[in-house]
Design an enzyme around this catalytic site. Structure first.
Site, PDB file in Angstrom:
ATOM      1  N   PHE A   1      14.196  43.988  46.524  1.00  0.00           N
ATOM      2  CA  PHE A   1      15.035  43.764  45.350  1.00  0.00           C
ATOM      3  C   PHE A   1      16.047  42.658  45.617  1.00  0.00           C
ATOM      4  O   PHE A   1      16.675  42.638  46.665  1.00  0.00           O
ATOM      5  CB  PHE A   1      15.758  45.057  44.968  1.00  0.00           C
ATOM      6  CG  PHE A   1      14.890  46.031  44.205  1.00  0.00           C
ATOM      7  CD1 PHE A   1      13.530  46.140  44.460  1.00  0.00           C
ATOM      8  CD2 PHE A   1      15.441  46.849  43.232  1.00  0.00           C
ATOM      9  CE1 PHE A   1      12.730  47.039  43.762  1.00  0.00           C
ATOM     10  CE2 PHE A   1      14.650  47.752  42.522  1.00  0.00           C
ATOM     11  CZ  PHE A   1      13.299  47.843  42.785  1.00  0.00           C
TER      12      PHE A   1
ATOM     13  N   GLU B   1       4.359  53.838  39.018  1.00  0.00           N
ATOM     14  CA  GLU B   1       5.255  54.456  40.006  1.00  0.00           C
ATOM     15  C   GLU B   1       5.105  55.975  40.089  1.00  0.00           C
ATOM     16  O   GLU B   1       4.998  56.658  39.081  1.00  0.00           O
ATOM     17  CB  GLU B   1       6.710  54.093  39.660  1.00  0.00           C
ATOM     18  CG  GLU B   1       7.689  54.439  40.753  1.00  0.00           C
ATOM     19  CD  GLU B   1       8.867  53.470  40.799  1.00  0.00           C
ATOM     20  OE1 GLU B   1       9.881  53.846  41.409  1.00  0.00           O
ATOM     21  OE2 GLU B   1       8.786  52.362  40.241  1.00  0.00           O
TER      22      GLU B   1
ATOM     23  N   ASP C   1       7.584  42.176  34.602  1.00  0.00           N
ATOM     24  CA  ASP C   1       8.242  43.437  34.948  1.00  0.00           C
ATOM     25  C   ASP C   1       8.681  44.144  33.665  1.00  0.00           C
ATOM     26  O   ASP C   1       9.798  43.965  33.198  1.00  0.00           O
ATOM     27  CB  ASP C   1       9.456  43.137  35.841  1.00  0.00           C
ATOM     28  CG  ASP C   1      10.007  44.377  36.532  1.00  0.00           C
ATOM     29  OD1 ASP C   1       9.261  45.363  36.667  1.00  0.00           O
ATOM     30  OD2 ASP C   1      11.175  44.347  36.961  1.00  0.00           O
TER      31      ASP C   1
ATOM     32  N   LYS D   1       3.236  52.604  43.121  1.00  0.00           N
ATOM     33  CA  LYS D   1       4.588  52.313  43.590  1.00  0.00           C
ATOM     34  C   LYS D   1       5.214  53.553  44.215  1.00  0.00           C
ATOM     35  O   LYS D   1       5.205  54.634  43.623  1.00  0.00           O
ATOM     36  CB  LYS D   1       5.477  51.846  42.428  1.00  0.00           C
ATOM     37  CG  LYS D   1       5.253  50.407  42.048  1.00  0.00           C
ATOM     38  CD  LYS D   1       6.112  49.990  40.871  1.00  0.00           C
ATOM     39  CE  LYS D   1       7.496  49.561  41.264  1.00  0.00           C
ATOM     40  NZ  LYS D   1       8.245  49.039  40.095  1.00  0.00           N
TER      41      LYS D   1
ATOM     42  N   THR E   1       8.578  50.076  46.773  1.00  0.00           N
ATOM     43  CA  THR E   1       9.685  49.620  45.928  1.00  0.00           C
ATOM     44  C   THR E   1      11.027  50.133  46.454  1.00  0.00           C
ATOM     45  O   THR E   1      11.082  50.851  47.445  1.00  0.00           O
ATOM     46  CB  THR E   1       9.440  50.058  44.465  1.00  0.00           C
ATOM     47  OG1 THR E   1      10.392  49.401  43.621  1.00  0.00           O
ATOM     48  CG2 THR E   1       9.563  51.564  44.295  1.00  0.00           C
TER      49      THR E   1
END
Length: 338
Positions: A190, A107, A28, A143, A168
């Site tokens: 998350f 993203e 990440d 994303k 996400t």
């Protein structure tokens, strides 16, 4: 004869290597130079990670190339900045794909989180930039924020365009159910940000990994998906410590920062599968269906998820604005120097 018992050999093996046998490990970060030594399968980026990397001297050439591209493609200043941003996100993705054998997640601008059509259009533009550079869309995950609009954008991208999506900013069970029903490729629930919320909003300030509310949330989602045979896979994200990571060993994928990857590579404690398809089949969850009204109600009932989703969108949007400001400044000096 092999030397030592299997248990002793396992103790000598790093937690990271043990984890890789149970779960697909993903890096990440936008700092692709930090990826090499951990040999992840995939990598994920977001606007905040790209902003951090774009400030590093090592990556200025990518920023400069993106600005040249933005200027060369003309249009208004706003269009030039937007084109530069898209090119920059894809440029980082291309460099990452030289380092990982699998996929990169790129993203869509969080400011589009409530506009399905614009999210679809931006995703297709990013995919076109990857394809121009010779990268198949199968190596890219787009994303999208897990708003209702984002989830429907993901559904359309998957069904009509064969574009794989990574949903996400996912905090609620309702978001996870809607994503499964939309048949998106992957979700990123998350963990750490859920823990953050509980530390800030309850009297409890510390949690053992198995009691961690983020770990409990992802475990429930994983069990639900596996019990009912959904094709969408689960990639735990946003970790605060290695205890959370190890408590989710066995999850389809886990995306982990370079700092925690480093800790796991130095850790030699035993890692065992905490999430398994067998366990999920035995769980007592019941299948539910959510249309838009039911989704909005159920998500709204989860105060933590409502606050963290909106906070996450605001933070990613703020970092996109900072990145734009940096690009505008550099663009001006390039134009003045011409």
């Amino acid at each position: 004869m092999s030397s030592g018992s299997p248990d002793k050999r396992r103790k000598m093996e790093s937690a990271l290597n043990q984890l890789k046998k149970l779960t697909v490990v993903v890096a990440d970060t936008g700092d692709f130079n930090a990826i090499d030594e951990y040999k992840p399968q995939d990598a994920t980026t977001n606007p905040s990670l790209i902003l951090a990397a774009a400030k590093m001297p090592a990556y200025q050439h990518l920023v400069d190339q993106a600005i040249k591209y933005g200027i060369a493609n003309g249009g208004t200043e706003e269009e030039q900045v937007a084109n530069t941003m898209d090119k920059l996100f894809v440029s980082f993705g291309l460099e990452i794909l030289k380092k990982v054998p699998g996929r990169v997640s790129t993203e869509v601008d969080a400011r589009l989180s409530f506009d399905k059509e614009e999210m679809v259009a931006k995703a297709l533009k990013l995919i076109a930039l990857y394809e121009e550079a010779g990268i198949s869309k199968d190596r890219v995950l787009i994303k999208l924020s897990s708003t209702w609009e984002g989830i429907q954008a993901g559904k359309e991208l998957e069904e009509k365009h064969g574009v794989h999506c990574n949903m996400t900013l996912l905090f609620s069970f309702a978001q996870a159910v809607a994503c499964a029903e939309a048949k998106v490729t992957l979700i990123s629930p998350f963990v750490g940000r859920i823990l953050d919320w509980h530390k800030e909003n309850t009297d409890r300030k510390s949690f053992e990994p198995h009691e961690d509310p983020g770990v409990i949330s992802v475990t429930k989602i994983y069990n639900y998906y596996k019990k009912f045979g959904y094709s969408t896979v689960v990639m735990g994200a946003s970790f605060r410590n290695t205890g959370e990571v190890k408590a989710l060993a066995g999850c389809d994928l886990l995306t982990i920062s370079p700092g925690l990857l480093a800790e796991l590579s130095q850790d030699h404690s035993a890692v065992t599968a905490m999430l398994t398809v067998e366990k999920s089949k035995a769980c007592d969850l019941e299948k539910i269906h959510l249309d838009e009204k039911a989704f909005r109600w159920e998500h709204n009932e989860d105060r933590m998820a409502v606050e963290k989703l909106s906070d996450g969108i605001r933070k990613f949007a703020a970092d996109a604005i900072k990145l734009e400001a940096m690009i505008k400044e550099k663009m001006l000096s390039v134009k003045n120097g011409q």
